[in-house]
Write a protein that holds these residues in place. Sequence first.
Motif, PDB file in Angstrom:
ATOM      1  N   VAL A 292      41.131  39.599  32.447  1.00  0.00           N
ATOM      2  CA  VAL A 292      40.190  40.698  32.633  1.00  0.00           C
ATOM      3  C   VAL A 292      40.614  41.433  33.886  1.00  0.00           C
ATOM      4  CG1 VAL A 292      37.788  41.361  33.001  1.00  0.00           C
ATOM      5  CG2 VAL A 292      38.342  39.365  31.586  1.00  0.00           C
ATOM      6  N   LYS A 293      41.152  42.620  33.722  1.00  0.00           N
ATOM      7  CA  LYS A 293      41.682  43.352  34.860  1.00  0.00           C
ATOM      8  C   LYS A 293      40.553  43.794  35.785  1.00  0.00           C
ATOM      9  CE  LYS A 293      45.859  44.968  32.555  1.00  0.00           C
ATOM     10  NZ  LYS A 293      46.665  46.141  32.150  1.00  0.00           N
ATOM     11  N   ALA A 294      40.855  43.816  37.080  1.00  0.00           N
ATOM     12  CA  ALA A 294      39.866  44.230  38.074  1.00  0.00           C
ATOM     13  C   ALA A 294      39.557  45.709  37.908  1.00  0.00           C
ATOM     14  CB  ALA A 294      40.376  43.953  39.480  1.00  0.00           C
ATOM     15  N   SER A 295      38.366  46.088  38.361  1.00  0.00           N
ATOM     16  CA  SER A 295      37.915  47.467  38.214  1.00  0.00           C
ATOM     17  C   SER A 295      38.707  48.433  39.083  1.00  0.00           C
ATOM     18  CB  SER A 295      36.429  47.576  38.572  1.00  0.00           C
ATOM     19  OG  SER A 295      36.207  47.097  39.901  1.00  0.00           O
ATOM     20  N   GLY A 296      39.437  47.909  40.065  1.00  0.00           N
ATOM     21  CA  GLY A 296      40.168  48.771  40.981  1.00  0.00           C
ATOM     22  C   GLY A 296      41.392  49.421  40.376  1.00  0.00           C
ATOM     23  N   GLY A 297      41.846  48.997  39.217  1.00  0.00           N
ATOM     24  CA  GLY A 297      43.041  49.583  38.620  1.00  0.00           C
ATOM     25  C   GLY A 297      43.601  48.689  37.540  1.00  0.00           C
ATOM     26  N   ASP A 298      44.729  49.118  36.970  1.00  0.00           N
ATOM     27  CA  ASP A 298      45.335  48.394  35.862  1.00  0.00           C
ATOM     28  C   ASP A 298      46.407  47.403  36.303  1.00  0.00           C
ATOM     29  OD1 ASP A 298      43.767  49.795  34.101  1.00  0.00           O
ATOM     30  OD2 ASP A 298      45.247  51.390  33.789  1.00  0.00           O
ATOM     31  N   SER A 299      46.830  47.466  37.544  1.00  0.00           N
ATOM     32  CA  SER A 299      47.894  46.585  37.989  1.00  0.00           C
ATOM     33  C   SER A 299      47.387  45.159  38.148  1.00  0.00           C
ATOM     34  CB  SER A 299      48.466  47.080  39.329  1.00  0.00           C
ATOM     35  OG  SER A 299      47.453  47.092  40.308  1.00  0.00           O
ATOM     36  N   LEU A 300      48.259  44.200  37.852  1.00  0.00           N
ATOM     37  CA  LEU A 300      47.917  42.797  37.978  1.00  0.00           C
ATOM     38  C   LEU A 300      48.116  42.379  39.426  1.00  0.00           C
ATOM     39  CD1 LEU A 300      49.637  41.381  34.780  1.00  0.00           C
ATOM     40  CD2 LEU A 300      47.239  41.960  35.083  1.00  0.00           C
ATOM     41  N   GLY A 301      47.065  41.880  40.046  1.00  0.00           N
ATOM     42  CA  GLY A 301      47.153  41.496  41.444  1.00  0.00           C
ATOM     43  C   GLY A 301      46.128  40.449  41.789  1.00  0.00           C
ATOM     44  N   ALA A 302      45.900  40.280  43.092  1.00  0.00           N
ATOM     45  CA  ALA A 302      45.018  39.218  43.567  1.00  0.00           C
ATOM     46  C   ALA A 302      43.585  39.377  43.087  1.00  0.00           C
ATOM     47  CB  ALA A 302      45.056  39.174  45.094  1.00  0.00           C
ATOM     48  N   SER A 303      43.154  40.614  42.765  1.00  0.00           N
ATOM     49  CA  SER A 303      41.770  40.827  42.336  1.00  0.00           C
ATOM     50  C   SER A 303      41.591  40.721  40.829  1.00  0.00           C
ATOM     51  CB  SER A 303      41.295  42.205  42.815  1.00  0.00           C
ATOM     52  OG  SER A 303      42.132  43.227  42.290  1.00  0.00           O
ATOM     53  N   THR A 304      42.665  40.399  40.086  1.00  0.00           N
ATOM     54  CA  THR A 304      42.568  40.264  38.639  1.00  0.00           C
ATOM     55  C   THR A 304      41.770  39.014  38.266  1.00  0.00           C
ATOM     56  OG1 THR A 304      44.696  41.355  38.346  1.00  0.00           O
ATOM     57  CG2 THR A 304      43.889  40.037  36.504  1.00  0.00           C
ATOM     58  N   ILE A 305      40.850  39.176  37.326  1.00  0.00           N
ATOM     59  CA  ILE A 305      39.986  38.074  36.895  1.00  0.00           C
ATOM     60  C   ILE A 305      40.576  37.442  35.637  1.00  0.00           C
ATOM     61  CG2 ILE A 305      37.686  37.448  36.093  1.00  0.00           C
ATOM     62  CD1 ILE A 305      36.602  39.771  37.737  1.00  0.00           C
ATOM     63  N   ILE A 306      40.572  36.125  35.604  1.00  0.00           N
ATOM     64  CA  ILE A 306      41.138  35.352  34.501  1.00  0.00           C
ATOM     65  C   ILE A 306      40.042  34.522  33.861  1.00  0.00           C
ATOM     66  CG2 ILE A 306      42.852  33.589  33.897  1.00  0.00           C
ATOM     67  CD1 ILE A 306      44.202  34.515  36.633  1.00  0.00           C
ATOM     68  N   CYS A 307      40.098  34.364  32.559  1.00  0.00           N
ATOM     69  CA  CYS A 307      39.131  33.530  31.832  1.00  0.00           C
ATOM     70  C   CYS A 307      39.725  32.131  31.672  1.00  0.00           C
ATOM     71  CB  CYS A 307      38.823  34.138  30.465  1.00  0.00           C
ATOM     72  SG  CYS A 307      37.948  35.712  30.532  1.00  0.00           S
ATOM     73  N   TRP A 308      39.148  31.163  32.344  1.00  0.00           N
ATOM     74  CA  TRP A 308      39.621  29.786  32.305  1.00  0.00           C
ATOM     75  C   TRP A 308      38.872  29.012  31.227  1.00  0.00           C
ATOM     76  CZ3 TRP A 308      43.600  29.736  35.638  1.00  0.00           C
ATOM     77  CH2 TRP A 308      43.566  30.627  36.714  1.00  0.00           C
ATOM     78  N   ASN A 309      39.405  27.862  30.805  1.00  0.00           N
ATOM     79  CA  ASN A 309      38.726  27.031  29.811  1.00  0.00           C
ATOM     80  C   ASN A 309      38.870  25.559  30.178  1.00  0.00           C
ATOM     81  OD1 ASN A 309      41.241  25.983  28.619  1.00  0.00           O
ATOM     82  ND2 ASN A 309      41.499  28.052  27.817  1.00  0.00           N
ATOM     83  N   SER A 310      38.261  24.697  29.382  1.00  0.00           N
ATOM     84  CA  SER A 310      38.192  23.272  29.717  1.00  0.00           C
ATOM     85  C   SER A 310      39.522  22.554  29.547  1.00  0.00           C
ATOM     86  CB  SER A 310      37.136  22.575  28.849  1.00  0.00           C
ATOM     87  OG  SER A 310      37.450  22.722  27.473  1.00  0.00           O
ATOM     88  N   ARG A 311      40.518  23.188  28.955  1.00  0.00           N
ATOM     89  CA  ARG A 311      41.830  22.562  28.818  1.00  0.00           C
ATOM     90  C   ARG A 311      42.718  22.814  30.032  1.00  0.00           C
ATOM     91  NH1 ARG A 311      44.723  24.626  24.027  1.00  0.00           N
ATOM     92  NH2 ARG A 311      46.160  22.930  24.522  1.00  0.00           N
ATOM     93  N   CYS A 312      42.223  23.582  30.979  1.00  0.00           N
ATOM     94  CA  CYS A 312      43.014  23.902  32.163  1.00  0.00           C
ATOM     95  C   CYS A 312      43.125  22.688  33.083  1.00  0.00           C
ATOM     96  CB  CYS A 312      42.388  25.063  32.930  1.00  0.00           C
ATOM     97  SG  CYS A 312      42.388  26.620  32.018  1.00  0.00           S
ATOM     98  N   ARG A 313      44.305  22.482  33.609  1.00  0.00           N
ATOM     99  CA  ARG A 313      44.554  21.397  34.565  1.00  0.00           C
ATOM    100  C   ARG A 313      45.183  21.993  35.817  1.00  0.00           C
ATOM    101  NH1 ARG A 313      48.790  18.287  32.489  1.00  0.00           N
ATOM    102  NH2 ARG A 313      48.684  17.194  34.467  1.00  0.00           N
ATOM    103  N   PHE A 314      44.641  21.630  36.944  1.00  0.00           N
ATOM    104  CA  PHE A 314      45.182  22.096  38.217  1.00  0.00           C
ATOM    105  C   PHE A 314      45.689  20.890  39.005  1.00  0.00           C
ATOM    106  CE2 PHE A 314      42.109  25.229  36.894  1.00  0.00           C
ATOM    107  CZ  PHE A 314      42.718  26.434  37.189  1.00  0.00           C
ATOM    108  N   GLU A 315      46.733  21.122  39.767  1.00  0.00           N
ATOM    109  CA  GLU A 315      47.269  20.081  40.636  1.00  0.00           C
ATOM    110  C   GLU A 315      47.382  20.634  42.044  1.00  0.00           C
ATOM    111  OE1 GLU A 315      51.357  17.447  41.311  1.00  0.00           O
ATOM    112  OE2 GLU A 315      51.020  18.511  39.415  1.00  0.00           O
TER     113      GLU A 315
END
Length: 613
Positions: A292-315
Amino acid sequence: MLRRLVAQPINGQDTCPSQVGEGLFVGNKRHATDVRTLVSLGVTGAMNCAPTGISSLNLDMYSAHGIAYGYTNVSQDDYSYPILHDRDGQRSEHLDTAKSFYDRIRGAGGNVLFFCVAGQNRSATLAVAVQILNGKKLEEILTVCSKCRPFILENVGFQRQLVELEIIEQRLRGKEPSPQLRPLPDPPKGKRLKVETFPDSSQVEVELLVSGVCTMAAVIPVEATIDTVRQILNDRVNSYLTCEKKCVIGKSWMMFTMFGLPPEFDLVLEEAAVEVGVQISRLQSTFGLEIVKASGGDSLGASTIICWNSRCRFELAIFSVLKGDKDRHEPFTFRHEERPGAPGTLLAENFLDTNLRAWDFTSGEAFRSTNPIIFSYSDDPRSKRDFMNISTSKMERQQFDHPGEGGILGMGANAIVHRVELEAVEKDPEPVRRGLRLRRLSSDHSFERRWDAAVKRPFSLWKMLASMEHKSEAGVAKRLRMAGALNKQGRLLYFYGLGIALASNNNNHDEYKFEVTLLSQYQEDFSSYTLKQFMDDYTKVLASGDLSPEEHWRIKDMQSKFSLIKVKVLLVSLLNGFRDLTLMGVQAHRSCHSVCSCHRMPVLCRVQCGSGS
């Protein structure tokens, strides 16, 4: 009763799964990957009880042989972890999942394998518990186990929960428990981790592996930026570290993958190694996460929102911690003590990834060493000899002058350079796993599948932390990478990416820590090709007969590939690189009496001129 029958020392090798009940086998991670043996045992369902995906588990082979795959994420092999039920007797999701899977496979006439890393605690506990729920007595089950797998259930907390489960089930059936069944006393306070649950649909529970510490559950928003997730996970870990180790995270790296996938499909979510835009593109194209792109523009950057799910694993790989004085970084170390009689070492019998991992600066593509490898480090950074040992097998420590992988190519004032063979994944896994199509981004390099990497390792903590800064050794390597791309054979080291390596204390082999490494392609035949020669070739007017056919083809091919824009980028990259090298040298000189104040790393720079000097 329980300890009389099981929880015995391991004698010999654990060569095959053990049948501990009707159609029920218990095994380790190697047994789970031996599909031929599973088929011969009539196994049609495999339940993964490990806290992470087993690296060599081939789900395609499972599907081809009709073996159903299930998993329940038992986060910790810790005596206070509620694998079966909490202190109020509330049954765990792990037990419900395991019983449902077992009943389904047995109902279809098949056999089930419960497995974890060692096949001792997690899988064995759930296998015994499932049989208790189906009406068998604990002593009867353990009598069978004592004959085929007597070394299971060494975890005292899991022992207690099995005894308590027997009591609960007998009371539910209207029977008074046997007087011999007495649960163990409560564990000491302050040793239990809170088991979280997600409160509503706007949040999701994910797995968090803290390498060298434990695996825990964490709750994050379904829609969030990478920085938001990082802050939540850091706070989660800090709450544990504050309680258990009286410290907080100083510097760490966060990696991402999805449960059930092989370790090749991971991504470092750190800008020092991979640009943010590339991270987000990889999350979308490789792992199928919705962006989900941030409202500030179309470029992918630090403010870009991502939809996570229960299969995600972080280390989370922790490099340093802060104790008391918030400005003073200390190395984060952890211990790994072998169980008595264990048939292996940290390289084999664990769920911690001991392969060197690396990520391409430009594409974010993941690489890893073809074999597990552990470097050595010293408490005294001046003792360079202590940095010369590595381990590439289960029981031996390989010396620096050993030929092949791990051999030392060079050593300087700031780093040591090893040769390590890395491997990349080139093709998509087929068929599509669990509805998710995995796809690799194409890389802009032309290296073969395997290549020798020169791994530069810093001698001290502050030098390593300095290499992770933007205007640092890693930053310079990024800028000079374009120069290397235009002239791949013109430099001794072609800077390629950043990685994470595991190192053990040379004076105490049970103590470990993580290191950030700078990787380069090593050129055996070092060319004297210079920038002056490059410009001469680029501007040369080709005429027939002036050059040999090979030289004529080389220059013509170079001129056709490199536009004026690329040459401009080359010159700017060189200027930026040398500017940063100069700044780093100045900063290092200024801070010679206070090295930790600026986190800059002095660098020795060798410049080639037209004369070849």
